[in-house]
Design a protein around this motif. Structure first.
Motif, PDB file in Angstrom:
ATOM      1  N   UNK A   1      38.505  25.819   7.927  1.00 38.48           N
ATOM      2  CA  UNK A   1      39.035  27.021   8.582  1.00 38.48           C
ATOM      3  C   UNK A   1      39.636  26.735   9.962  1.00 38.48           C
ATOM      4  N   UNK A   2      39.851  25.446  10.282  1.00 38.21           N
ATOM      5  CA  UNK A   2      40.471  25.118  11.557  1.00 38.21           C
ATOM      6  C   UNK A   2      39.484  24.944  12.692  1.00 38.21           C
TER       7      UNK A   2
ATOM      8  N   UNK B   1      52.945  26.431  11.671  1.00 41.08           N
ATOM      9  CA  UNK B   1      52.635  25.418  12.667  1.00 41.08           C
ATOM     10  C   UNK B   1      51.483  24.572  12.157  1.00 41.08           C
ATOM     11  N   UNK B   2      51.427  23.345  12.623  1.00 39.86           N
ATOM     12  CA  UNK B   2      50.291  22.482  12.303  1.00 39.86           C
ATOM     13  C   UNK B   2      49.920  21.721  13.559  1.00 39.86           C
ATOM     14  N   UNK B   3      48.622  21.571  13.753  1.00 39.99           N
ATOM     15  CA  UNK B   3      48.111  20.919  14.965  1.00 39.99           C
ATOM     16  C   UNK B   3      47.279  19.699  14.586  1.00 39.99           C
TER      17      UNK B   3
ATOM     18  N   UNK C   1      51.768  11.580  14.757  1.00 38.97           N
ATOM     19  CA  UNK C   1      50.850  12.686  14.430  1.00 38.97           C
ATOM     20  C   UNK C   1      51.557  14.040  14.497  1.00 38.97           C
ATOM     21  N   UNK C   2      52.360  14.278  15.568  1.00 37.46           N
ATOM     22  CA  UNK C   2      53.021  15.589  15.631  1.00 37.46           C
ATOM     23  C   UNK C   2      54.123  15.705  14.575  1.00 37.46           C
ATOM     24  N   UNK C   3      54.770  14.568  14.252  1.00 39.48           N
ATOM     25  CA  UNK C   3      55.764  14.601  13.180  1.00 39.48           C
ATOM     26  C   UNK C   3      55.090  14.851  11.839  1.00 39.48           C
ATOM     27  N   UNK C   4      53.934  14.224  11.628  1.00 40.34           N
ATOM     28  CA  UNK C   4      53.176  14.454  10.398  1.00 40.34           C
ATOM     29  C   UNK C   4      52.741  15.901  10.289  1.00 40.34           C
ATOM     30  N   UNK C   5      52.380  16.501  11.432  1.00 39.64           N
ATOM     31  CA  UNK C   5      51.981  17.909  11.446  1.00 39.64           C
ATOM     32  C   UNK C   5      53.152  18.784  11.000  1.00 39.64           C
TER      33      UNK C   5
ATOM     34  N   UNK D   1      51.697  33.224  12.714  1.00 41.31           N
ATOM     35  CA  UNK D   1      52.244  32.047  12.028  1.00 41.31           C
ATOM     36  C   UNK D   1      51.107  31.379  11.253  1.00 41.31           C
ATOM     37  N   UNK D   2      51.369  30.957  10.009  1.00 43.08           N
ATOM     38  CA  UNK D   2      50.346  30.155   9.328  1.00 43.08           C
ATOM     39  C   UNK D   2      50.070  28.888  10.152  1.00 43.08           C
ATOM     40  N   UNK D   3      48.791  28.555  10.339  1.00 41.48           N
ATOM     41  CA  UNK D   3      48.429  27.395  11.166  1.00 41.48           C
ATOM     42  C   UNK D   3      47.532  26.444  10.377  1.00 41.48           C
ATOM     43  N   UNK D   4      47.955  25.180  10.331  1.00 37.46           N
ATOM     44  CA  UNK D   4      47.142  24.114   9.733  1.00 37.46           C
ATOM     45  C   UNK D   4      46.542  23.322  10.899  1.00 37.46           C
ATOM     46  N   UNK D   5      45.246  23.049  10.854  1.00 37.39           N
ATOM     47  CA  UNK D   5      44.634  22.146  11.840  1.00 37.39           C
ATOM     48  C   UNK D   5      44.085  20.963  11.057  1.00 37.39           C
TER      49      UNK D   5
END
Ligand code: ZN
Length: 364
Positions: free
Chosen positions: A163-164, A152-154, A342-346, A189-193
């Protein structure tokens, strides 16, 4: 070479070749065969076949059956990215909405949920709890279709540390918010912020290698893409175009300064006075263009639907203030994805990480 080095080296060669085969299949206009991939990559047919078998077993590629025989020669089966394999959860929190989408490995949007609501009166914990619920809804929908989330990415409208941790998001009133800890539903889940304008910029290239992406929401952010790479700055905090001074003695800003662009061209100001907003944007953008020699500016977020009303005023300021405007006019365009960028880029950031390193996905 010592024996202890050999396994490491072999596994890194395999990782490289897996990525090469996957990218070759992904970037082919038609469905290539195993032999076709061997020819395109220079790998042997036996090596390609073994790698393709692994990529199929891992759900990354599918092999279409050969077309029925019509004449001489045996028709080759075709390889393509698997739309029902790993998928990405793209999330966005902004001042007046929360959003989630699920994008599959081929880049298609499978689910999209937007929940409008002013986040400013809420605490960070309450906003993120609502986002966690939205994410769970999207995740359930994806898994119900047999997709497996790879990560997931936010996207957040603020300055994000590695570190988010969101150091500051002025328009949300956030300071030092530990985002991953407040999204328990995403645990495992791996998370990118990342900053929303950075993620939106990556989804808005449309073939352009060097451009400025400007995201107009309640706040204003920018993503600077130079030769295909995001320029993040020394600490990852580049792009705060909303706090460029356009009128030094002007309105007070939430950042503590006066006359910031955000106070004249945030989405609420665009509604109030579109001519002033366009002029303020043009003044700030002219400064960026003079400094960086960028020829393309993409207007996204709430600016995209307002583009026809903003364009003339911005172009007038660029023509007046950019030294080289007579030699090479700056191209302005609206972001095709509009407020979804932005959410599509995430989601794209997660999909790209799987496509760049399929070995990591296969060994999960
Ligand atoms: Zn400011």
């Amino acid at each position: 070479m010592t024996a202890s080095h050999a396994p490491v080296r072999q596994s890194s060669v395999r990782a490289h070749n897996l990525a090469l085969v996957l990218q070759t299949a992904a970037n082919s206009a038609d469905r290539p065969s195993r032999a076709g991939i061997a020819a395109l990559t220079g790998l042997t047919r036996a090596t390609v076949s073994a790698l393709v078998d692994d990529l199929i077993a891992g759900g990354l590629l599918i092999e279409h059956d050969p077309a029925p025989r019509t004449g001489a020669g045996r028709p080759a089966a075709g390889l393509a990215l698997n739309a029902d394999g790993p998928a990405a959860l793209g999330l966005e929190i902004n001042v007046d909405y929360l959003a989630a989408c699920v994008v599959d490995l081929t880049g298609s949007v499978r689910h999209r949920i937007v929940a409008h609501g002013d986040q400013r009166p809420l605490s960070a914990a309450d906003s993120l709890q609502a986002l966690d619920a939205l994410a769970a809804q999207a995740r359930a929908a994806a898994e119900g279709e047999g997709l497996t989330l790879a990560g997931a990415a936010l996207a957040v409208p603020g300055l994000v540390a590695a570190d988010g941790l969101v150091r500051v998001a002025p328009n949300l009133g956030w300071q030092d918010v530990d985002v991953p800890a407040l999204l328990p539903g995403l645990a495992g889940l791996p998370l990118i912020v990342d900053n929303e304008a950075n993620l939106a910029a990556l989804a808005s290239a449309e073939g352009e290698r060097t451009f400025l992406y400007v995201s107009g929401e309640i706040g204003i952010g920018a993503g600077i893409v130079l030769d295909g790479e995001l320029y993040r700055g020394v600490r990852g905090w580049s792009g705060e175009i909303g706090h460029i001074t356009v009128f030094p003695d002007g309105r007070p800003c939430r950042c503590g300064a006066t006359g910031c662009l955000e106070q004249y061209a945030g989405q609420e100001q665009v509604v109030a006075d579109v001519e002033l907003a366009a002029s303020a944007l043009g003044i700030a953008l002219a400064a960026v263009v003079n400094l960086l020699d960028i020829g393309v500016i993409v207007l996204g977020g709430a600016y995209a639907p307002e583009f026809p009303r903003l364009r003339g005023g911005i172009e007038a300021e660029l023509a007046r203030r950019v030294l080289t405007s007579g030699l090479a006019p700056v191209t302005l365009r609206a972001a095709e994805l509009g407020p979804d960028a932005a959410m599509r880029g995430a989601a794209d950031a997660v999909i790209q990480s799987v496509r760049d390193d399929p070995a990591a996905w296969l060994s999960r």
